[in-house]
Design a protein around this motif. Sequence first.
Motif, short mmCIF file in Angstrom:
data_model
loop_
_atom_site.label_atom_id
_atom_site.label_comp_id
_atom_site.label_asym_id
_atom_site.label_seq_id
_atom_site.Cartn_x
_atom_site.Cartn_y
_atom_site.Cartn_z
N THR A 195 49.47 8.42 0.79
CA THR A 195 49.54 9.49 1.78
C THR A 195 48.13 9.92 2.16
OG1 THR A 195 49.70 11.17 0.06
CG2 THR A 195 51.77 10.33 0.97
N ASP A 230 46.77 12.79 2.15
CA ASP A 230 46.16 13.76 1.23
C ASP A 230 45.90 13.16 -0.16
OD1 ASP A 230 48.73 13.57 0.27
OD2 ASP A 230 49.17 15.72 0.43
N ARG A 249 47.86 12.32 -2.52
CA ARG A 249 48.67 12.87 -3.61
C ARG A 249 49.71 11.87 -4.12
NH1 ARG A 249 45.97 16.84 -5.92
NH2 ARG A 249 45.15 18.23 -4.34
N TYR A 250 50.22 11.04 -3.24
CA TYR A 250 51.27 10.10 -3.61
C TYR A 250 50.95 8.71 -3.10
CZ TYR A 250 53.84 14.38 -4.43
OH TYR A 250 54.23 15.61 -4.89
N ARG A 259 48.68 4.97 -13.65
CA ARG A 259 47.92 5.92 -12.84
C ARG A 259 46.55 6.19 -13.45
NH1 ARG A 259 49.88 12.10 -11.50
NH2 ARG A 259 48.14 12.63 -10.14
N TYR A 272 40.90 12.26 -7.26
CA TYR A 272 42.29 12.52 -7.64
C TYR A 272 43.05 11.21 -7.47
CZ TYR A 272 46.96 14.46 -7.74
OH TYR A 272 48.26 14.72 -8.08
N THR A 273 43.69 10.76 -8.52
CA THR A 273 44.47 9.51 -8.45
C THR A 273 45.88 9.86 -8.01
OG1 THR A 273 43.16 8.62 -10.27
CG2 THR A 273 45.19 7.47 -9.71
N PRO A 274 46.40 9.19 -6.99
CA PRO A 274 47.74 9.50 -6.49
C PRO A 274 48.83 9.24 -7.52
CG PRO A 274 46.55 8.09 -4.95
CD PRO A 274 45.74 8.16 -6.20
N GLU A 275 49.89 10.02 -7.43
CA GLU A 275 51.08 9.80 -8.25
C GLU A 275 51.78 8.55 -7.73
OE1 GLU A 275 55.35 11.95 -9.13
OE2 GLU A 275 53.63 13.21 -8.58
#
Length: 117
Positions: free
Chosen positions: A42, A44, A46-47, A76, A87-90
């Motif tokens: 995504t 941002d 996040r995923y 992850r 930040y590593t995405p989920e």
Amino acid sequence: MLSHRINRINEEMKKALSTLIKNQIKDPRISELLSITQVDVTNDLRYAKVFISVYDDKEKQKDTLKGLESAAGLLRREVGKKIRLRYTPELLFEIDHSIEYGMHIESILKNINESED
């Protein structure tokens, strides 16, 4: 600029996940005939949807998906180390049916060509 960065992250995550799953994950539920077809992060960050293709029966596909979901935290963390993101995405795993669909279409076209001859 943002889409170029996302595309680069998608490719880096795809390579890192492929390597990690083959070399570090020893879950017997995960099929040896697994292929990561695409990663969609995504905007941002996040995923990340990870599309997988399993060349096996439906039951093995479900088992592989469960095995990957249980290893998502480890994957992850390791991906985060390899590609160095703030930040590593989920990771969200999904079965990619496009290869099966393509094979189905190919068999239909083959049957049409055979019936014309």
